[in-house]
Design a protein around this motif. Structure first.
Motif, short mmCIF file in Angstrom:
data_model
loop_
_atom_site.label_atom_id
_atom_site.label_comp_id
_atom_site.label_asym_id
_atom_site.label_seq_id
_atom_site.Cartn_x
_atom_site.Cartn_y
_atom_site.Cartn_z
N THR A 353 25.59 -0.18 3.49
CA THR A 353 24.21 -0.26 3.96
C THR A 353 23.54 -1.51 3.40
N PRO A 354 22.89 -2.29 4.26
CA PRO A 354 22.22 -3.50 3.77
C PRO A 354 21.22 -3.15 2.67
N GLU A 355 21.15 -4.01 1.67
CA GLU A 355 20.23 -3.75 0.56
C GLU A 355 18.80 -3.76 1.06
N GLN A 356 18.05 -2.77 0.63
CA GLN A 356 16.67 -2.59 1.07
C GLN A 356 15.77 -3.66 0.47
N ASP A 357 14.86 -4.17 1.27
CA ASP A 357 13.88 -5.14 0.79
C ASP A 357 13.03 -4.49 -0.30
N TYR A 358 12.67 -5.28 -1.32
CA TYR A 358 11.96 -4.71 -2.45
C TYR A 358 10.62 -4.11 -2.03
N ARG A 359 10.00 -4.65 -0.97
CA ARG A 359 8.73 -4.09 -0.50
C ARG A 359 8.92 -2.71 0.13
N ASP A 360 10.02 -2.54 0.86
CA ASP A 360 10.31 -1.22 1.43
C ASP A 360 10.64 -0.21 0.33
N ARG A 361 11.40 -0.66 -0.67
CA ARG A 361 11.76 0.24 -1.77
C ARG A 361 10.50 0.63 -2.55
N TYR A 362 9.61 -0.33 -2.75
CA TYR A 362 8.37 -0.05 -3.46
C TYR A 362 7.56 1.01 -2.72
N GLN A 363 7.52 0.90 -1.39
CA GLN A 363 6.78 1.87 -0.60
C GLN A 363 7.42 3.25 -0.68
N ASP A 364 8.76 3.30 -0.68
CA ASP A 364 9.46 4.58 -0.79
C ASP A 364 9.14 5.25 -2.12
N VAL A 365 9.07 4.45 -3.19
CA VAL A 365 8.87 5.00 -4.53
C VAL A 365 7.42 5.37 -4.79
N THR A 366 6.50 4.52 -4.35
CA THR A 366 5.09 4.70 -4.72
C THR A 366 4.23 5.27 -3.60
N GLY A 367 4.70 5.14 -2.35
CA GLY A 367 3.87 5.55 -1.23
C GLY A 367 2.84 4.51 -0.83
N CYS A 368 2.84 3.37 -1.51
CA CYS A 368 1.90 2.28 -1.21
C CYS A 368 2.64 1.14 -0.52
N SER A 369 2.01 0.55 0.48
CA SER A 369 2.63 -0.54 1.23
C SER A 369 2.20 -1.89 0.67
N LEU A 370 3.17 -2.76 0.41
CA LEU A 370 2.87 -4.13 0.01
C LEU A 370 2.67 -5.04 1.22
N ARG A 371 2.99 -4.53 2.40
CA ARG A 371 2.86 -5.33 3.62
C ARG A 371 1.48 -5.16 4.25
N GLN A 372 0.89 -3.99 4.12
CA GLN A 372 -0.40 -3.71 4.76
C GLN A 372 -1.53 -4.43 4.02
N CYS A 373 -2.47 -4.97 4.78
CA CYS A 373 -3.61 -5.65 4.18
C CYS A 373 -4.49 -4.64 3.45
N PRO A 374 -4.78 -4.87 2.16
CA PRO A 374 -5.62 -3.93 1.42
C PRO A 374 -7.09 -4.01 1.83
N GLN A 375 -7.46 -5.07 2.56
CA GLN A 375 -8.85 -5.27 2.94
C GLN A 375 -9.19 -4.54 4.24
N CYS A 376 -8.47 -4.91 5.32
CA CYS A 376 -8.80 -4.33 6.63
C CYS A 376 -7.94 -3.13 6.98
N GLN A 377 -6.84 -2.93 6.26
CA GLN A 377 -5.93 -1.79 6.45
C GLN A 377 -5.21 -1.84 7.81
N ARG A 378 -5.34 -2.95 8.54
CA ARG A 378 -4.70 -3.05 9.86
C ARG A 378 -3.66 -4.16 9.91
N GLY A 379 -3.98 -5.27 9.29
CA GLY A 379 -3.09 -6.43 9.37
C GLY A 379 -1.93 -6.36 8.40
N ARG A 380 -1.03 -7.32 8.53
CA ARG A 380 0.13 -7.45 7.63
C ARG A 380 -0.02 -8.70 6.81
N MET A 381 0.35 -8.60 5.54
CA MET A 381 0.28 -9.75 4.64
C MET A 381 1.48 -10.65 4.89
N VAL A 382 1.19 -11.93 5.17
CA VAL A 382 2.23 -12.89 5.53
C VAL A 382 2.28 -13.99 4.47
#
Length: 401
Positions: A353-382
């Motif tokens: 299985t391909p190694e999981q991206d650290y952001r996906d693993r972080y979300q699995d462990v904490t329930g918090c997304s590192l990709r979602q914008c903390p300000q508008c809650q709609r966009g993705r952080m690029v």
């Protein structure tokens, strides 16, 4: 999962410079390295990257982690990765948790000879478990297990001990059948304690005879052979505590439980209560009084000193595997165990299985997304820019974690 309001890094950043000034001469290179790593973790000193929301334009700096194994902030993903690797190794048998400790006078020798005595602790523990388990009077099986070194108690004082997690049984000597232990009993702890004490003290004597032990300060008299022999004689007549905790409810509970031990550091950030007026307050459990949660207050200097007691020698492996869980031929030995237990043997020819991206693993462990914008809650952080390491001697106080 909310971020702790206070961190060990805050103590180090605030009081570390004065601690180095007062105690720098007695600090080891490893202790200095750990202090610096924790101070700089997720600050501009380590560099990072700039992210921008693709919807609202919100920007944030995300600084790099130190990844030091002593850092309280850097263990979450390491623990999750370890648990993921161990998941495929679980057997459908009871698991037992056995703890090996040493008396205080031997712990004092260990503190001045960490690499040598920690190694003896692992070797004596492994030899004890495999020898007693192989004895037909007790189990008559070839067991496998892993051991995790902890060097602290809840009050942060020096207390080296090993946590061992052992499947309840193993292949017979001829490898033809699985030998199970009793449902609620693994091996007699008194027998384990006696053999462990003998093997440990024999190895410690050999280390002394070969000149591998160093003594200074209050232990300097132990350089003399007679004084060292007297110390070992006292240890031989004292009780060496080996205890077995209740068996786990099932294989999955093993990983949920043991994950709390494998990548634990001396104190987690969640236990800190207050850092003010050159003092640090934190929660601790008093196991001598039924595990009652109490509050301890230490001077900042004493808190740092106690934390640094637990810095491991460079490159020292604090998690080790033995028997059929040993690194050599582990897959083949586990397949043999599965066959004897009537379990399905996995197909090892499938693509990994391909190694999981650290952001996906972080979300699995904490329930918090590192990709979602903390300000508008709609966009993705690029990612928009790489931030170089800050050209300064002191770490930035702004922490991006």
């Amino acid at each position: 999962m909310d971020r702790p309001k206070l961190e060990v890094a805050d103590v180090f950043r605030r009081y570390g410079p004065s601690y180095r000034e007062q105690h720098g001469a007695s600090m080891s290179t490893a202790q200095r390295r750990v202090m610096t790593a924790i101070e700089q973790c997720r600050t501009a000193a380590l560099g990072g990257h700039l992210e921008r929301c693709d919807q609202c334009g919100h920007e944030r700096n995300s600084f790099n982690s130190c990844r030091d194994r002593h850092c309280p902030k850097c263990q979450c993903l390491a623990r999750a990765h370890w648990i993921e690797d161990r998941q495929s190794e679980l057997l459908e048998v009871p698991y037992f948790h056995v703890v090996f400790t040493m008396p205080q006078e031997i712990a004092a020798i260990a503190f001045q000879n960490k690499r040598v005595v920690y190694g003896i602790l692992f070797h004596a523990t492994a030899k004890t478990l495999t020898t007693i388990a192989a004895d037909p009077k007790h189990l008559g099986a070839q067991i496998g297990f892993f051991a995790v070194l902890h060097t602290w108690g809840q009050n942060l004082l020096f207390h080296p001990h090993l946590h061992c997690v052992v499947p309840g049984g193993g292949p017979s000597p001829d490898g033809e059948r699985w030998v199970s232990c009793r449902p609620d009993f693994f091996l007699p702890v008194r027998v384990l304690s006696r053999l462990f004490r003998r093997l440990f003290l024999e190895a410690l004597q050999k280390a002394f005879d070969s000149g591998k032990l160093q003594f200074s300060g209050g232990l300097e008299p132990l350089r003399e052979r007679l004084a060292f022999a007297r110390s070992l004689a006292r240890a031989k007549n004292s009780e060496w505590v080996v205890y077995a905790k209740r068996p786990f409810a099932g294989p999955q509970q093993v990983l949920d439980y043991v994950g709390r031990y494998t990548h634990r550091v001396a104190i987690s950030n969640n236990r800190l209560l207050d850092i003010e007026n050159d003092q640090v307050r934190f929660h601790w459990k008093d196991y001598r009084h039924g595990g009652k949660v109490k509050t301890m207050t230490l001077s900042a200097s004493e808190f740092i000193r106690r934390f640094l007691l637990h810095v491991l020698p460079n490159g020292f492996q604090r998690i080790r595997y033995y028997g059929f869980l040993g690194n050599r031929n582990r897959r083949e030995k586990l397949d043999q165990c599965r066959h004897l237990l009537g379990m399905q043997i996995p197909d090892h020819n499938t693509a990994p299985t391909p190694e999981q991206d650290y952001r996906d693993r972080y979300q699995d462990v904490t329930g918090c997304s590192l990709r979602q914008c903390p300000q508008c809650q709609r966009g993705r952080m690029v990612l928009v820019a790489i931030l170089p390491r800050a050209a300064c001697n002191s770490p930035a106080a702004i922490d991006s974690s």
